[in-house]
Write an enzyme that holds these catalytic residues in place. Structure first.
Site, PDB file in Angstrom:
ATOM      1  N   LYS A  55       0.808  -1.220   0.000  1.00 36.10           N
ATOM      2  CA  LYS A  55       0.000   0.000   0.000  1.00 36.10           C
ATOM      3  C   LYS A  55       0.844   1.275   0.000  1.00 36.10           C
ATOM      4  O   LYS A  55       0.370   2.347  -0.393  1.00 36.10           O
ATOM      5  CB  LYS A  55      -0.934   0.015   1.204  1.00 36.10           C
ATOM      6  CG  LYS A  55      -2.090  -0.966   1.115  1.00 36.10           C
ATOM      7  CD  LYS A  55      -3.166  -0.476   0.153  1.00 36.10           C
ATOM      8  CE  LYS A  55      -4.435  -1.290   0.265  1.00 36.10           C
ATOM      9  NZ  LYS A  55      -5.511  -0.776  -0.595  1.00 36.10           N
ATOM     10  N   SER A 304       1.033  -9.729  -0.665  1.00 35.81           N
ATOM     11  CA  SER A 304       0.766  -8.293  -0.601  1.00 35.81           C
ATOM     12  C   SER A 304       1.018  -7.656   0.749  1.00 35.81           C
ATOM     13  O   SER A 304       1.208  -6.444   0.834  1.00 35.81           O
ATOM     14  CB  SER A 304      -0.687  -8.028  -1.026  1.00 35.81           C
ATOM     15  OG  SER A 304      -1.583  -8.764  -0.203  1.00 35.81           O
TER      16      SER A 304
END
Length: 408
Positions: A55, A304
């Site tokens: 992110k 991720s």
């Protein structure tokens, strides 16, 4: 490609913009995972970012494009944790005030880390949508700049830099497997990957209870909900911009259940020695759940994020040992006489088992007055070893039952 709201050039510009301020995480081939799933697997370790999540890429790309006036006013974001940390960390680095609205279910580790980066934390709502509504209300009331976690071309372009790096490090990859929450990561990666290799497959992965992207692409009503360990992708509302890109560039979206996600978390820790949160392990879960889709392919797997509560991680690992038969509970009926427990322990030890817990049951369960039930929790090598232990005990006259919770 040129008609889409994000282009390969946008992703390449984002890569230049954020270079040096985010980690260029490794993308390494895993021979062991390749053998397990029947495909050639490369793993992109985005859990090695400073905030342990991809992110940061989109957050920084967006923050760097704010005007001086907007930087001064400050930013606000809604997030279940990883976007929050990415915005908070880089806003702090850049001297931009940050407010983060997080749903009430956000894991404590993510709340703590976000606060530690200097952001103001507001816990509100039981869903990401409710947190988003509160964030928009605060943005209007306090004149803050809203930084959306996924429905923003700047965010999407930033996230796509992960795929650029993957294909630079492993150009032979022909299939990209990406977790899907709101769609920012997979849409950015799809733009980058298909821009560089038009014939590459791009496959999304969602938690079974939150398969909103799959439902939308199939023209079905969106019905989501329930508990999931992949809270980072537990998203009801797919972004408008990501959905447009997904319709054009995605090959398919797969759903994975909770048990398979747990297994993927455990495998990544055991094999790759890396900690993945539920969302981060979703890609590997897809390979485990749908091996026929990936057989013989050269697969790029994007881990991720790695922000998982330590208590939850411990529970997942122990549950995995139970499912694999490496921790088992045996129930024996023995005579209530001196030395019987020592005899059982000796037989288990001789057979290579390691006793981790013992419980006697004399009063309940309907055993005879001169007998007792003995529950023994044993660490074993695998399920065949469990059968060896049972055979060794039965050969000495003990009645043995493997309790159901250890039989998968």
């Amino acid at each position: 490609m040129n008609e889409l709201p994000v282009s390969l050039a946008d992703v390449q510009e984002a890569a230049k913009r954020i270079a040096g301020a985010v980690v260029r995480t490794p993308c390494l081939k895993s021979d062991t995972l390749s053998r397990i799933v029947g495909a050639d697997v490369w793993v992109k370790f985005e859990n090695l970012q400073y905030t342990a999540s991809f992110k940061e890429r989109g957050a920084l790309n967006t923050l760097l494009q704010l005007t001086p006036d907007k930087r001064k006013r400050g930013v606000i974001a809604m997030s279940a944790g990883n976007h929050a940390q990415g915005v908070a960390y880089h806003a702090g680095r850049l001297g931009i005030p940050a407010t983060i609205v997080m749903p009430s279910f956000t894991p404590n580790v993510k709340v703590k880390h976000t606060r530690d980066y200097g952001a103001r934390i507001v816990l509100h709502g039981d869903t990401l949508a409710e947190a988003g509504a509160e964030a928009h209300r605060l943005a209007a009331a306090e004149h803050l700049v809203f930084v959306h976690p996924y429905d923003d071309p700047r965010i999407i372009a930033g996230q796509g830099t992960a795929a650029l790096e993957m294909l630079q490090d492993a150009p032979e990859i022909d299939t990209l497997v990406v977790p899907v929450g709101g769609g920012g990561l997979i849409s950015g990666c799809a733009v980058a990957a298909r821009g560089l290799k038009p014939d590459i497959r791009v496959i999304g992965v969602e938690a079974a209870g939150y398969a909103a992207m799959r439902q939308l692409l199939a023209g079905e009503p969106v019905t989501v909900g329930g508990d999931t360990i992949a809270e980072g992708i537990a998203v009801r509302d797919i972004g408008r911009v990501p959905l447009a890109i997904a319709r054009a560039l995605l090959d398919r979206v797969l759903a994975v259940d909770e048990v398979t996600i747990e297994r993927a978390i455990a495998l990544l820790l055991e094999i790759e020695k890396t900690v993945a949160e539920g969302a981060g392990a979703a890609g590997l879960a897809a390979l485990l759940a749908h091996p026929q889709v990936f057989a013989g392919r050269k697969v790029g797997l994007l881990v991720s994020g790695g922000n998982i509560d330590t208590r939850l991680l411990a529970s997942i690992l122990l549950r995995g040992l139970v499912r694999d038969g490496r921790i088992v509970r045996l129930r024996l009926t023995i005579s209530d006489l001196p030395g019987q427990l020592a005899r059982v322990a000796g037989l288990i030890g001789k057979a290579g088992g390691n006793i981790v817990d013992v419980q006697h049951q004399r009063l309940f369960g309907g055993v005879a007055a001169k007998s007792t039930e003995l529950d023994v929790t044993v660490e074993t090598r695998d399920r065949p070893h469990v059968r060896e232990l049972v055979a060794a005990l039965e050969s000495e006259g003990f009645r043995v039952r493997v309790l159901p919770d250890a039989e998968g």
